[in-house]
Design a protein around this motif. Structure first.
Motif, PDB file in Angstrom:
ATOM      1  N   ASP A   1       0.792  -1.228  -0.018  1.00  0.00           N
ATOM      2  CA  ASP A   1      -0.034   0.162  -0.014  1.00  0.00           C
ATOM      3  C   ASP A   1       0.923   1.240  -0.006  1.00  0.00           C
ATOM      4  OD1 ASP A   1       0.820  -0.760   2.688  1.00  0.00           O
ATOM      5  OD2 ASP A   1      -0.650   0.633   3.493  1.00  0.00           O
ATOM      6  N   VAL A   2       1.957   1.195   0.744  1.00  0.00           N
ATOM      7  CA  VAL A   2       2.860   2.590   0.820  1.00  0.00           C
ATOM      8  C   VAL A   2       3.528   2.697  -0.687  1.00  0.00           C
ATOM      9  CG1 VAL A   2       4.760   3.522   1.995  1.00  0.00           C
ATOM     10  CG2 VAL A   2       3.234   2.061   3.162  1.00  0.00           C
ATOM     11  N   ALA A   3       3.768   1.444  -1.105  1.00  0.00           N
ATOM     12  CA  ALA A   3       4.518   1.519  -2.481  1.00  0.00           C
ATOM     13  C   ALA A   3       3.585   2.144  -3.565  1.00  0.00           C
ATOM     14  CB  ALA A   3       5.063   0.166  -2.621  1.00  0.00           C
ATOM     15  N   MET A   4       2.337   1.854  -3.134  1.00  0.00           N
ATOM     16  CA  MET A   4       1.209   2.250  -4.349  1.00  0.00           C
ATOM     17  C   MET A   4       1.204   3.869  -4.121  1.00  0.00           C
ATOM     18  SD  MET A   4      -0.014   0.310  -6.739  1.00  0.00           S
ATOM     19  CE  MET A   4      -1.025   1.827  -7.198  1.00  0.00           C
ATOM     20  N   GLU A   5       1.242   4.103  -3.075  1.00  0.00           N
ATOM     21  CA  GLU A   5       1.020   5.741  -2.597  1.00  0.00           C
ATOM     22  C   GLU A   5       2.029   6.285  -3.357  1.00  0.00           C
ATOM     23  OE1 GLU A   5       0.621   8.964   1.181  1.00  0.00           O
ATOM     24  OE2 GLU A   5       0.452   6.651   1.438  1.00  0.00           O
ATOM     25  N   SER A   6       3.447   5.721  -3.160  1.00  0.00           N
ATOM     26  CA  SER A   6       4.649   6.634  -3.404  1.00  0.00           C
ATOM     27  C   SER A   6       4.788   6.545  -4.995  1.00  0.00           C
ATOM     28  CB  SER A   6       5.921   5.683  -3.032  1.00  0.00           C
ATOM     29  OG  SER A   6       7.006   6.446  -3.590  1.00  0.00           O
ATOM     30  N   MET A   7       4.211   5.433  -5.730  1.00  0.00           N
ATOM     31  CA  MET A   7       4.112   5.513  -7.119  1.00  0.00           C
ATOM     32  C   MET A   7       3.052   6.600  -7.614  1.00  0.00           C
ATOM     33  SD  MET A   7       4.078   1.850  -8.875  1.00  0.00           S
ATOM     34  CE  MET A   7       5.613   0.820  -8.881  1.00  0.00           C
ATOM     35  N   GLU A   8       1.823   6.798  -7.061  1.00  0.00           N
ATOM     36  CA  GLU A   8       1.114   7.817  -7.373  1.00  0.00           C
ATOM     37  C   GLU A   8       1.626   9.172  -7.503  1.00  0.00           C
ATOM     38  OE1 GLU A   8      -1.938   7.354  -8.806  1.00  0.00           O
ATOM     39  OE2 GLU A   8      -1.727   5.174  -8.776  1.00  0.00           O
ATOM     40  N   ARG A   9       2.395   9.450  -6.141  1.00  0.00           N
ATOM     41  CA  ARG A   9       3.083  10.690  -6.004  1.00  0.00           C
ATOM     42  C   ARG A   9       4.153  10.913  -7.002  1.00  0.00           C
ATOM     43  NH1 ARG A   9       2.818  13.555  -0.905  1.00  0.00           N
ATOM     44  NH2 ARG A   9       1.294  12.744   0.575  1.00  0.00           N
ATOM     45  N   LEU A  10       4.807   9.872  -7.560  1.00  0.00           N
ATOM     46  CA  LEU A  10       6.091  10.126  -8.393  1.00  0.00           C
ATOM     47  C   LEU A  10       5.614  10.123  -9.963  1.00  0.00           C
ATOM     48  CD1 LEU A  10       8.874   8.218  -6.593  1.00  0.00           C
ATOM     49  CD2 LEU A  10       8.078  10.581  -6.070  1.00  0.00           C
ATOM     50  N   ALA A  11       4.442   9.433 -10.259  1.00  0.00           N
ATOM     51  CA  ALA A  11       4.047   9.333 -11.647  1.00  0.00           C
ATOM     52  C   ALA A  11       4.067  10.833 -12.450  1.00  0.00           C
ATOM     53  CB  ALA A  11       2.749   9.120 -11.794  1.00  0.00           C
ATOM     54  N   PRO A  12       3.962  12.133 -12.077  1.00  0.00           N
ATOM     55  CA  PRO A  12       4.058  13.018 -12.735  1.00  0.00           C
ATOM     56  C   PRO A  12       5.653  13.290 -13.083  1.00  0.00           C
ATOM     57  CG  PRO A  12       2.739  13.484 -11.091  1.00  0.00           C
ATOM     58  CD  PRO A  12       3.218  12.350 -10.555  1.00  0.00           C
ATOM     59  N   TYR A  13       6.634  12.879 -12.564  1.00  0.00           N
ATOM     60  CA  TYR A  13       8.168  13.277 -12.562  1.00  0.00           C
ATOM     61  C   TYR A  13       8.775  12.241 -13.514  1.00  0.00           C
ATOM     62  CZ  TYR A  13       7.061  16.279  -8.425  1.00  0.00           C
ATOM     63  OH  TYR A  13       6.432  16.842  -7.614  1.00  0.00           O
ATOM     64  N   ARG A  14       7.945  11.482 -14.184  1.00  0.00           N
ATOM     65  CA  ARG A  14       8.508  10.737 -15.140  1.00  0.00           C
ATOM     66  C   ARG A  14       9.853   9.920 -14.844  1.00  0.00           C
ATOM     67  NH1 ARG A  14      10.887  12.629 -19.174  1.00  0.00           N
ATOM     68  NH2 ARG A  14      11.524  14.582 -18.548  1.00  0.00           N
ATOM     69  N   ILE A  15       9.390   8.703 -13.887  1.00  0.00           N
ATOM     70  CA  ILE A  15      10.341   7.923 -13.279  1.00  0.00           C
ATOM     71  C   ILE A  15      10.908   6.866 -14.387  1.00  0.00           C
ATOM     72  CG2 ILE A  15      11.034   6.482 -11.481  1.00  0.00           C
ATOM     73  CD1 ILE A  15      10.623   9.563 -10.715  1.00  0.00           C
ATOM     74  N   GLY A  16      12.039   6.803 -14.402  1.00  0.00           N
ATOM     75  CA  GLY A  16      12.651   5.678 -15.359  1.00  0.00           C
ATOM     76  C   GLY A  16      12.219   4.099 -14.655  1.00  0.00           C
TER      77      GLY A  16
ATOM     78  N   GLY B   1       3.804  -9.091  -7.965  1.00  0.00           N
ATOM     79  CA  GLY B   1       2.642  -9.159  -9.046  1.00  0.00           C
ATOM     80  C   GLY B   1       1.699  -8.476  -9.030  1.00  0.00           C
ATOM     81  N   ARG B   2       1.067  -8.189  -7.752  1.00  0.00           N
ATOM     82  CA  ARG B   2       0.051  -7.270  -7.445  1.00  0.00           C
ATOM     83  C   ARG B   2       0.456  -5.689  -7.921  1.00  0.00           C
ATOM     84  NH1 ARG B   2      -1.255  -7.190  -1.563  1.00  0.00           N
ATOM     85  NH2 ARG B   2      -2.831  -6.016  -2.252  1.00  0.00           N
ATOM     86  N   LEU B   3       1.754  -5.551  -7.419  1.00  0.00           N
ATOM     87  CA  LEU B   3       2.181  -3.917  -7.612  1.00  0.00           C
ATOM     88  C   LEU B   3       2.233  -3.730  -9.109  1.00  0.00           C
ATOM     89  CD1 LEU B   3       2.940  -1.261  -6.066  1.00  0.00           C
ATOM     90  CD2 LEU B   3       5.211  -2.290  -6.064  1.00  0.00           C
ATOM     91  N   HIS B   4       2.734  -4.864  -9.975  1.00  0.00           N
ATOM     92  CA  HIS B   4       2.971  -4.460 -11.144  1.00  0.00           C
ATOM     93  C   HIS B   4       1.735  -4.251 -12.106  1.00  0.00           C
ATOM     94  CE1 HIS B   4       4.559  -5.642 -15.250  1.00  0.00           C
ATOM     95  NE2 HIS B   4       5.400  -4.861 -14.943  1.00  0.00           N
ATOM     96  N   LYS B   5       0.703  -5.119 -11.653  1.00  0.00           N
ATOM     97  CA  LYS B   5      -0.568  -4.792 -12.303  1.00  0.00           C
ATOM     98  C   LYS B   5      -1.082  -3.295 -12.265  1.00  0.00           C
ATOM     99  CE  LYS B   5      -2.216  -9.623 -11.774  1.00  0.00           C
ATOM    100  NZ  LYS B   5      -3.245 -10.474 -11.088  1.00  0.00           N
ATOM    101  N   ARG B   6      -0.703  -2.543 -11.302  1.00  0.00           N
ATOM    102  CA  ARG B   6      -1.438  -1.209 -11.175  1.00  0.00           C
ATOM    103  C   ARG B   6      -0.098  -0.376 -11.245  1.00  0.00           C
ATOM    104  NH1 ARG B   6      -4.426  -0.639  -5.612  1.00  0.00           N
ATOM    105  NH2 ARG B   6      -4.761   1.351  -6.728  1.00  0.00           N
ATOM    106  N   ALA B   7       1.154  -0.687 -11.582  1.00  0.00           N
ATOM    107  CA  ALA B   7       2.229   0.323 -11.720  1.00  0.00           C
ATOM    108  C   ALA B   7       2.057   1.629 -12.629  1.00  0.00           C
ATOM    109  CB  ALA B   7       3.296  -0.456 -12.016  1.00  0.00           C
TER     110      ALA B   7
END
Length: 355
Positions: free
Chosen positions: A180-195, A210-216
């Motif tokens: 859940d924390v990784a998902m929150e971090s991903m949402e916050r960082l998405a606008p910054y074009r992370i490689g 596997g779960r995380l990758h589906k929503r990454a």
């Protein structure tokens, strides 16, 4: 990193001598005291073995001693021994290791620069680190995050501001988050074009990847703490990764590294070796990348395979060789000499040897 501060680094140098007197060097992950405890055990299988047949000896060890598993110092030791053996074979034949592994496809290897470390005073120390990365004009840069999603966004926003829009920005959590924390971090960082986001979860959480990758919202990279192709296969089968990151000093050396590369090849995944030890492991990573095919690409490669090059002070990298490996314009030339193409400074080895 996000889990803790480190005050030093340790690695184990393997020196192997063939009956013809040729010496090969390798590097095994971890403390020498841990690794040396396996020396007598492994010697029973490996001393006297034909160097060209040594991979069959490794396989026999795993098959007979399956109760040991594959994760831990035994595999790190085998990794270093395999590097040293390939180095010695290359010197015997007068060929670089890259040609032993599959052929030297490229003459230089692009790197990404690791920096932006977490310190005791992360806010005060961070900007100067990123400014130093910007001065290097590296096309790809990796920074440490993982304290919290809020901190992640703050650090990434500053890095993007300083580095500019064209630098590929990679982030490394060092497995400090739950799903859940990784998902929150991903949402916050998405606008910054992370490689890529590296090690968002614990290496044991295969299903979580596997779960995380589906929503990454960005590519996921991981693998530095995985051993042998079996660990990597579990991760790939779970659909949990975009970029595989084997560490040749830990995963099983070139022996398993090639199998992991073939797994990536068969599943159309990228690969980027992790390097965090000394000069010998760095040289191994260079030859490894130089030997990899471009598939599924041909003449046009949108994202070349990158080698990690950390910018922290590291005498194990800068002082162990008579001619250090250097980065120029974001690339490292593949050593041209036989074996790993490096000359180890024996005096430096003794100077940094563990008591």
């Amino acid at each position: 990193m996000s889990k803790s501060l480190a005050t030093g680094r340790a690695s184990t140098v393997v020196k192997l001598t063939l009956e013809n007197g040729v010496v090969g060097y390798g590097e095994a992950w971890g403390l020498p005291a841990f690794n040396r405890s396996y020396e007598a055990f492994l010697a029973n299988y490996l001393v006297g073995t034909d160097a060209f047949n040594i991979e069959h000896a490794y396989t026999r060890i795993l098959a007979r001693h399956y109760h040991f598993g594959v994760q831990g110092p035994m595999m790190a030791c085998i990794s270093g021994i395999d590097m040293a053996t390939k180095d010695a074979i290359g010197k015997t034949l007068g060929l670089p290791v890259s040609k032993l592994l599959g052929g030297k496809r490229i003459n230089s290897v692009p790197i990404y620069a690791s920096g932006g470390y977490l310190t005791e005073t992360p806010r005060e120390d961070y900007r100067p680190q990123v400014e130093l990365l910007a001065e290097g004009n590296y096309p790809a840069v990796k920074i440490k995050i993982g304290l919290s999603p809020e901190s992640d966004e703050e650090r990434v926003a500053m890095a993007r501001e300083i580095l500019g829009k064209d630098v590929e920005l990679l982030v490394d959590i060092n497995s400090n988050y739950t799903y859940d924390v990784a998902m929150e971090s991903m949402e916050r960082l998405a606008p910054y074009r992370i490689g890529w986001m590296e090690e968002p979860l614990n290496p044991a959480d295969i299903q979580g990847y596997g779960r995380l990758h589906k929503r990454a919202r960005m590519p996921i990279a991981t693998g530095e703490a995985l051993y042998t192709v079996f660990d990597f296969k579990n991760l790939v089968d779970a659909g949990g990764v975009d970029v595989l990151q084997p560490d040749l000093s830990l995963c099983g050396g070139f022996w398993q590294g090639r199998k992991i590369a073939e797994l990536a090849y068969a599943n159309h995944l990228r690969l980027s070796p992790h390097v965090w030890g000394g000069a010998i492991g760095l040289a191994a990573g260079i030859h490894f990348i130089a030997s990899l095919p471009a598939f599924p690409h041909s003449d046009n490669i949108p994202k070349p395979t990158l080698l990690e090059y950390d910018l922290g002070a590291n005498p194990l990298r800068t002082e162990l060789l008579k001619e250090p490996i250097v980065v120029k314009d974001g690339i490292i030339a593949v050593p041209e000499g036989p074996g790993l193409g490096i000359e180890v400074d024996e005096e430096a080895l003794l100077r940094y040897a563990a008591a």
